[in-house]
Design a protein around this motif. Structure first.
Motif, mmCIF file in Angstrom:
data_model
loop_
_atom_site.group_PDB
_atom_site.id
_atom_site.type_symbol
_atom_site.label_atom_id
_atom_site.label_comp_id
_atom_site.label_asym_id
_atom_site.label_seq_id
_atom_site.Cartn_x
_atom_site.Cartn_y
_atom_site.Cartn_z
ATOM 1 N N TRP A 96 -3.293 -12.168 -50.153
ATOM 2 C CA TRP A 96 -1.859 -12.267 -49.883
ATOM 3 C C TRP A 96 -1.216 -13.405 -50.656
ATOM 4 N N ASP A 97 -1.814 -14.592 -50.618
ATOM 5 C CA ASP A 97 -1.172 -15.715 -51.291
ATOM 6 C C ASP A 97 -1.162 -15.527 -52.800
ATOM 7 N N ALA A 98 -2.181 -14.852 -53.343
ATOM 8 C CA ALA A 98 -2.171 -14.539 -54.773
ATOM 9 C C ALA A 98 -1.005 -13.601 -55.094
ATOM 10 N N LEU A 99 -0.692 -12.684 -54.181
ATOM 11 C CA LEU A 99 0.473 -11.812 -54.357
ATOM 12 C C LEU A 99 1.758 -12.623 -54.352
ATOM 13 N N VAL A 100 1.885 -13.548 -53.401
ATOM 14 C CA VAL A 100 3.091 -14.381 -53.353
ATOM 15 C C VAL A 100 3.232 -15.175 -54.644
ATOM 16 N N ALA A 101 2.120 -15.755 -55.119
ATOM 17 C CA ALA A 101 2.160 -16.525 -56.367
ATOM 18 C C ALA A 101 2.613 -15.647 -57.531
ATOM 19 N N TYR A 102 2.160 -14.402 -57.558
ATOM 20 C CA TYR A 102 2.562 -13.460 -58.614
ATOM 21 C C TYR A 102 4.064 -13.207 -58.563
ATOM 22 N N THR A 103 4.604 -12.972 -57.370
ATOM 23 C CA THR A 103 6.036 -12.672 -57.270
ATOM 24 C C THR A 103 6.877 -13.870 -57.682
ATOM 25 N N VAL A 104 6.441 -15.057 -57.334
ATOM 26 C CA VAL A 104 7.173 -16.264 -57.734
ATOM 27 C C VAL A 104 7.144 -16.405 -59.253
ATOM 28 N N ALA A 105 5.981 -16.181 -59.850
ATOM 29 C CA ALA A 105 5.870 -16.268 -61.312
ATOM 30 C C ALA A 105 6.731 -15.224 -62.009
ATOM 31 N N GLU A 106 6.960 -14.074 -61.346
ATOM 32 C CA GLU A 106 7.772 -13.001 -61.919
ATOM 33 C C GLU A 106 9.254 -13.127 -61.586
#
Length: 378
Positions: A96-106
């Motif tokens: 989940w947190d890797a997903l959040v990090a991805y969305t922030v980076a995008e």
């Protein structure tokens, strides 16, 4: 079916308790996941799906059945989003947190306040995961669900999941069974494209957590870093070296009570009104209209009250533990039950029962556990 040598569940859950299952399967692809569950269901044996193990309290006895480890990963951009938004389909086993990090980076907004929450993406809709005023109900479009009754993968719109405060039609609350039994294969989110600059921060709870005024702006990265820092101070970001993080996060749900019951609690107990459900539109056939319309029924919205406050003001402060027990409340957060090293599920359950009894005796309210309990009774 990709079977592996069973691993003790104490090594796979953040509370670090749980016996060794009879059988274990590790699914790295969605086909592996679907095939494994169909086989288990056809055999009629007990089963348990484990992702990040962050919302489980599993008993000390060996699990008499098959544990399926969900290790699928992947994020895919999907079509169909309105202008200014993006849709992402995420495999259930994705961190989940890797997903959040991805969305922030995008540059995609909508789940940044849920940074640092442990677990996998597929678990998020089950209890409508949320933090600091954001909940997945606000961004979830649909899920792919492997339905136990049919054995088929079905696309289920978010509107059909009965998402509420830390609940859904898929959640097995303590002492009950889910309204619908199945396993999430993927989730689809719709997020707002805000880029990497500052944008208005929506939500009073998030602004309060960030120390911002109503008209404040922030970057996604800034919000994520602040949330991670705040959660770390509370022992809510996993850290092998910090015993306060050997927990299932908030063990008890903030209680939802009636407005009249809330008035019986001390005035200083934190509380937040829950938005009232709007009355449905009343349609009266013209032939039946007599000129009179019944007045709407006035109702007061329910109120959410702080479980942590109730626990502490029942005399159970941070770090509290029963004599000779290796289970204790976190030294940072009174809502987290922690394993201080070698605690058993029985010790954690004993502490949970004691907390429930003290809060009920002091305030007349029975706190409900948030994690899924397997082979454990409170």
């Amino acid at each position: 079916m990709p079977a592996i040598t069973p691993i003790p569940l104490a090594e796979l859950t953040t509370l670090r308790v749980g016996g060794t299952p009879e059988r274990m399967v590790e699914a790295h692809t969605r086909n592996d996941l679907v095939d494994a569950l169909r086989t288990v269901w056809a055999d009629g044996e007990p089963w348990l799906v484990v992702g990040g193990g962050s919302n489980l309290l599993v008993g000390d006895e060996p699990f008499d059945g098959t544990v399926v480890l969900v290790r699928t990963t992947g994020i895919e951009r999907m079509g169909g989003a309105p202008d200014g938004r993006a849709r992402l389909r995420v495999e259930a086993g994705h961190d989940w947190d890797a997903l959040v990090a991805y969305t922030v980076a995008e540059g995609l907004a909508g789940i940044e306040a849920m940074s640092g929450i442990p677990g996998r993406a597929g678990a998020a809709p089950i209890q409508n995961v949320g933090a600091y005023g954001q909940e997945i109900v606000e961004t979830l479009v649909e899920i792919e669900l492997l339905d136990e009754a049919t054995g088929e993968v079905e696309v289920v719109p978010a509107a059909d999941l009965e998402l509420g405060f830390r609940t859904s039609a898929l959640k097995a609350h303590y002492g009950s069974v889910p309204k619908r039994s199945g396993v999430i294969v993927s989730i689809t989110l719709e997020l707002l494209e805000v880029g990497h600059g500052e944008f208005p921060v929506r939500g009073a709870q998030l602004r309060q957590a960030l120390g911002m005024d109503a008209d404040a702006t922030a970057t996604l990265r800034g919000i994520r870093e602040t949330v991670l820092s705040t959660r770390a101070r509370k022992g809510m970001v996993l850290d092998d070296g910090d015993l306060d993080t050997h927990s299932a996060g908030s063990f008890f749900q903030n209680a939802i009570v009636s407005a009249s019951f809330a008035r019986t609690l001390p005035a200083e107990c934190p509380r937040w009104p829950i938005a009232a459900t709007l009355d449905p539109v009343t349609v009266i056939p013209l032939a039946a209209y007599d000129g009179l319309v019944a007045p709407p029924v006035s109702t007061r919205p329910d109120v959410k009250v702080s479980a942590a406050w109730l626990i502490e003001h029942a005399g159970l402060g941070k770090g509290f533990h029963l004599p000779r027990s290796r289970a204790a409340l976190s030294s940072k957060h009174a809502l987290a039950l922690t394993n201080r090293g070698g605690a058993t599920a029985g010790e954690l359950a004993q502490l949970a029962r004691f907390i429930q009894q003290r809060v009920q005796s002091e305030f007349g309210l029975m706190l409900q556990p948030e994690p899924v309990l397997v082979g454990v009774e409170l």
